[in-house]
Write an enzyme that holds these catalytic residues in place. Structure first.
Site, mmCIF file in Angstrom:
data_model
loop_
_atom_site.group_PDB
_atom_site.id
_atom_site.type_symbol
_atom_site.label_atom_id
_atom_site.label_comp_id
_atom_site.label_asym_id
_atom_site.label_seq_id
_atom_site.Cartn_x
_atom_site.Cartn_y
_atom_site.Cartn_z
ATOM 1 N N THR A 147 24.776 72.716 65.852
ATOM 2 C CA THR A 147 23.835 71.768 65.240
ATOM 3 C C THR A 147 24.154 71.621 63.745
ATOM 4 O O THR A 147 24.794 72.489 63.151
ATOM 5 C CB THR A 147 22.365 72.236 65.385
ATOM 6 O OG1 THR A 147 22.196 73.425 64.608
ATOM 7 C CG2 THR A 147 21.999 72.493 66.837
ATOM 8 N N ASN A 148 23.635 70.545 63.160
ATOM 9 C CA ASN A 148 23.913 70.340 61.729
ATOM 10 C C ASN A 148 23.227 71.396 60.854
ATOM 11 O O ASN A 148 23.689 71.665 59.740
ATOM 12 C CB ASN A 148 23.545 68.904 61.327
ATOM 13 C CG ASN A 148 24.628 67.932 61.797
ATOM 14 O OD1 ASN A 148 25.511 68.304 62.575
ATOM 15 N ND2 ASN A 148 24.574 66.702 61.324
ATOM 16 N N SER B 101 22.595 77.708 69.987
ATOM 17 C CA SER B 101 23.116 78.042 68.656
ATOM 18 C C SER B 101 23.508 79.517 68.589
ATOM 19 O O SER B 101 24.524 79.877 67.986
ATOM 20 C CB SER B 101 22.060 77.779 67.581
ATOM 21 O OG SER B 101 21.641 76.449 67.628
ATOM 22 N N ALA C 133 29.291 90.557 69.791
ATOM 23 C CA ALA C 133 30.348 89.533 69.850
ATOM 24 C C ALA C 133 31.620 90.071 70.497
ATOM 25 O O ALA C 133 32.358 89.328 71.153
ATOM 26 C CB ALA C 133 30.657 89.043 68.438
ATOM 27 N N HIS D 289 19.667 44.076 62.855
ATOM 28 C CA HIS D 289 19.730 43.261 64.083
ATOM 29 C C HIS D 289 18.328 42.812 64.534
ATOM 30 O O HIS D 289 18.221 42.039 65.499
ATOM 31 C CB HIS D 289 20.358 44.057 65.233
ATOM 32 C CG HIS D 289 21.857 44.073 65.239
ATOM 33 N ND1 HIS D 289 22.616 44.800 64.360
ATOM 34 C CD2 HIS D 289 22.747 43.445 66.047
ATOM 35 C CE1 HIS D 289 23.900 44.636 64.624
ATOM 36 N NE2 HIS D 289 24.014 43.806 65.637
ATOM 37 N N GLU E 63 23.595 78.131 77.375
ATOM 38 C CA GLU E 63 22.741 78.552 78.494
ATOM 39 C C GLU E 63 21.318 78.058 78.247
ATOM 40 O O GLU E 63 20.978 77.706 77.108
ATOM 41 C CB GLU E 63 22.740 80.085 78.602
ATOM 42 C CG GLU E 63 24.143 80.607 78.842
ATOM 43 C CD GLU E 63 24.187 82.088 79.158
ATOM 44 O OE1 GLU E 63 23.129 82.769 79.098
ATOM 45 O OE2 GLU E 63 25.296 82.553 79.480
ATOM 46 N N GLU F 247 37.071 71.272 67.510
ATOM 47 C CA GLU F 247 35.960 70.623 68.218
ATOM 48 C C GLU F 247 35.134 69.791 67.227
ATOM 49 O O GLU F 247 34.750 68.651 67.503
ATOM 50 C CB GLU F 247 35.086 71.704 68.878
ATOM 51 C CG GLU F 247 33.840 71.152 69.533
ATOM 52 C CD GLU F 247 33.132 72.151 70.448
ATOM 53 O OE1 GLU F 247 33.671 73.248 70.691
ATOM 54 O OE2 GLU F 247 32.027 71.812 70.915
HETATM 55 C C1 LIG Z 1 24.892 65.805 75.662
HETATM 56 C C2 LIG Z 1 25.207 67.247 75.380
HETATM 57 C C3 LIG Z 1 26.460 67.744 75.703
HETATM 58 C C4 LIG Z 1 26.763 69.090 75.490
HETATM 59 N N1 LIG Z 1 27.977 69.591 75.913
HETATM 60 C C5 LIG Z 1 28.174 70.934 75.896
HETATM 61 C C6 LIG Z 1 29.334 71.511 76.518
HETATM 62 O O1 LIG Z 1 30.211 70.807 77.027
HETATM 63 N N2 LIG Z 1 29.445 72.856 76.528
HETATM 64 C C7 LIG Z 1 28.506 73.682 75.975
HETATM 65 O O2 LIG Z 1 28.670 74.885 76.028
HETATM 66 N N3 LIG Z 1 27.398 73.166 75.379
HETATM 67 C C8 LIG Z 1 27.203 71.820 75.341
HETATM 68 N N4 LIG Z 1 26.070 71.294 74.767
HETATM 69 C C9 LIG Z 1 25.095 72.197 74.182
HETATM 70 C C10 LIG Z 1 25.019 72.135 72.661
HETATM 71 O O3 LIG Z 1 26.170 72.695 72.091
HETATM 72 C C11 LIG Z 1 23.716 72.862 72.259
HETATM 73 O O4 LIG Z 1 22.639 72.037 72.672
HETATM 74 C C12 LIG Z 1 23.650 73.124 70.759
HETATM 75 O O5 LIG Z 1 24.594 74.099 70.385
HETATM 76 C C13 LIG Z 1 22.254 73.609 70.321
HETATM 77 O O6 LIG Z 1 21.812 74.654 71.119
HETATM 78 P P1 LIG Z 1 20.342 74.572 71.785
HETATM 79 O O7 LIG Z 1 20.236 73.291 72.512
HETATM 80 O O8 LIG Z 1 20.120 75.830 72.548
HETATM 81 O O9 LIG Z 1 19.353 74.519 70.573
HETATM 82 P P2 LIG Z 1 18.731 75.770 69.787
HETATM 83 O O10 LIG Z 1 19.793 76.730 69.444
HETATM 84 O O11 LIG Z 1 17.551 76.268 70.558
HETATM 85 O O12 LIG Z 1 18.219 75.074 68.458
HETATM 86 C C14 LIG Z 1 16.963 74.418 68.343
HETATM 87 C C15 LIG Z 1 16.763 74.036 66.869
HETATM 88 O O13 LIG Z 1 16.756 75.236 66.067
HETATM 89 C C16 LIG Z 1 17.718 75.113 65.048
HETATM 90 N N5 LIG Z 1 18.287 76.423 64.736
HETATM 91 C C17 LIG Z 1 18.810 77.323 65.604
HETATM 92 N N6 LIG Z 1 19.243 78.399 64.927
HETATM 93 C C18 LIG Z 1 18.997 78.170 63.603
HETATM 94 C C19 LIG Z 1 19.203 78.917 62.405
HETATM 95 N N7 LIG Z 1 19.778 80.116 62.428
HETATM 96 N N8 LIG Z 1 18.808 78.372 61.243
HETATM 97 C C20 LIG Z 1 18.240 77.144 61.196
HETATM 98 N N9 LIG Z 1 18.017 76.406 62.304
HETATM 99 C C21 LIG Z 1 18.386 76.899 63.483
HETATM 100 C C22 LIG Z 1 18.772 74.169 65.590
HETATM 101 O O14 LIG Z 1 19.537 73.599 64.562
HETATM 102 C C23 LIG Z 1 17.907 73.172 66.329
HETATM 103 O O15 LIG Z 1 17.410 72.228 65.429
HETATM 104 C C24 LIG Z 1 25.785 69.946 74.907
HETATM 105 C C25 LIG Z 1 24.534 69.427 74.549
HETATM 106 C C26 LIG Z 1 24.230 68.107 74.795
HETATM 107 C C27 LIG Z 1 22.851 67.602 74.461
#
Ligand SMILES: Cc1cc2nc3c(=O)[nH]c(=O)nc-3n(C[C@H](O)[C@H](O)[C@H](O)COP(=O)(O)OP(=O)(O)OC[C@H]3O[C@@H](n4cnc5c(N)ncnc54)[C@H](O)[C@@H]3O)c2cc1C
Length: 382
Positions: free
Chosen positions: A368-369, A135, A181, A341, A130, A245
């Protein structure tokens, strides 16, 4: 080139691989650049892939599939990763969304949806993320409130892969906002249901031919028949399915890294500077040697992960390690190959340039990683 032989696949898998490869060469290669401009692939591609048995091959025969193991899905992923045709969202459909129906759907839902998921008449998406929660999935705000035999869904999602093409979306919603949850449930929402709107196709720095969208739900009424599995079990289901996944993302990462590395080896042999081939420079040889060594090691590890997954022994910590390692390596390989390249590596017409843009998100989605490190760290220190 010396390489440790792969043992995960058998002869019939390689025959299947040849047909996937041939299909991509004829049905995707001539059109992918145009699809990048269109922001999505041609919908007909899904139906053609369905005819060939490339969509959800592991679905059981009684629901229209072939009932084979996940290695067939993996081959489709590998060939998509290798070709760099990143607009194709089959992996999200076959490896990630459809399995939820296979595992948690009731008989009626399986009969209704699975055959069309296999044929390509139904494209699936899964909507977890959303605008204010990615995350932290427990922080989602979308709700599904019970109203007699129905639920009323309100909220919004973003970054949803296959969002424009999707005919059926798994929507993650809170059925009990006070239960953490345990208050999260999954719903099968059909496109066209009143109150369900698809937002714009989002403009991205890579994956340009893949449709990625916002989704909006305003008083969307769904019957209890659209609940997937049990109420309150959504979070558990997602945790159970995330390893597959993450394996999908890892498979694409290494196949893509291998392909870009191979293309770079060919490039440096042909490119000259200072009167000689750039392949003769020690820096070129050392860089390629380092990358090749790391990719070879990753390949063996990943194939073993795939074997464990087939044996149902691949757990969430192994999946986190695979996703972290392979996607970091993919980005590193592509960055170094782009450098080799020179300026051409920055030109969109070169696969390495596209791969540079496309690969970046691999470290972000599917968890995320940094989240992968949390999972691995927690397991180490428990
Ligand atoms: C091209 C694309 C396709 C996608 N497809 C889908 C899809 O089909 N369905 C779907 O549901 N989602 C999808 N996503 C969403 C994707 O799974 C999320 O973007 C991802 O899980 C990260 O969530 P966020 O963007 O809210 O980042 P955030 O959660 O806001 O994270 C921002 C930063 O904070 C870091 N962070 C967050 N929590 C912690 C923690 N506890 N400790 C350390 N660091 C932390 C993260 O690693 C990141 O670097 C897609 C995203 C993209 C860009």
């Amino acid at each position: 080139m010396s390489a440790i032989p792969r043992t995960v696949y058998e002869e019939e898998h390689e025959l299947f691989r040849s047909s996937v490869k041939k299909f991509l060469e004829t049905e995707a290669a001539p059109y992918h650049a145009q699809w990048e401009k269109d922001g999505q692939v041609d919908r007909a591609l899904w139906l053609k892939a369905g005819e060939q048995g490339f969509l959800s091959p592991s679905v059981k025969e009684e629901y229209g599939g072939v009932g084979v193991d996940f290695r067939y899905n993996a081959i489709v992923d590998e060939e998509c990763g290798r070709s760099g045709f990143t607009g194709i969202g089959w992996g999200l459909h076959s490896d990630i969304a459809v399995p939820y129906i296979e595992r948690y759907g009731n008989e009626e839902q399986k009969q209704k949806y699975l055959p069309k998921c296999v044929s390509g008449e139904i494209v699936m998406a899964i909507a977890m993320t959303e605008p204010a929660a990615g995350s932290d999935l427990q922080g989602i705000k979308t709700t599904a409130v019970k109203d007699g035999d129905d639920y009323i869904i309100n909220g919004s999602k973003t970054f949803i892969t296959n969002g424009q093409h999707a005919d059926l979306v798994i929507v993650v919603a809170k059925t009990d906002p006070t239960a953490g949850a345990k208050g999260i449930s999954l719903f099968l929402l059909e496109a066209g249901t009143p109150g369900f709107e698809k937002g714009k196709n989002l403009e991205k720095i890579g994956l340009k031919a893949q449709d990625t969208s916002e989704l909006f739900f305003q008083d969307v009424r769904v019957s209890k028949d659209q609940l997937l599995g049990e109420e309150g079990m959504g979070f558990v289901y997602m945790m159970q399915d995330l390893p597959q996944e993450r394996l999908n993302v890892s498979i694409i990462a290494i196949a893509n890294a291998e392909s870009i590395l191979e293309q770079t080896v060919n490039y440096v042999k042909e490119r000259n500077a200072f009167g000689k081939s750039i392949a003769t420079f020690q820096n070129t040889q050392f860089k390629l040697a380092e990358l090749e060594t790391q990719v070879s090691v990753a390949r063996v590890f990943l194939d073993r992960c795939l074997e464990l997954h087939i044996e149902h022994k691949f757990d969430s910590v192994m999946a986190a390690k695979a996703k972290l390692m392979t996607t970091d390596l993919q980005c590193k390989v592509i960055d170094e190959c782009l450098q080799l390249h020179g300026g051409y590596g920055f030109m969109w017409e070169y696969p390495v340039a596209r791969a540079f843009a496309d690969s970046r998100v691999q470290r972000i989605y599917a968890g995320t990683n940094e989240v992968m490190k949390l999972i691995i760290g927690r397991d180490l220190l428990k």
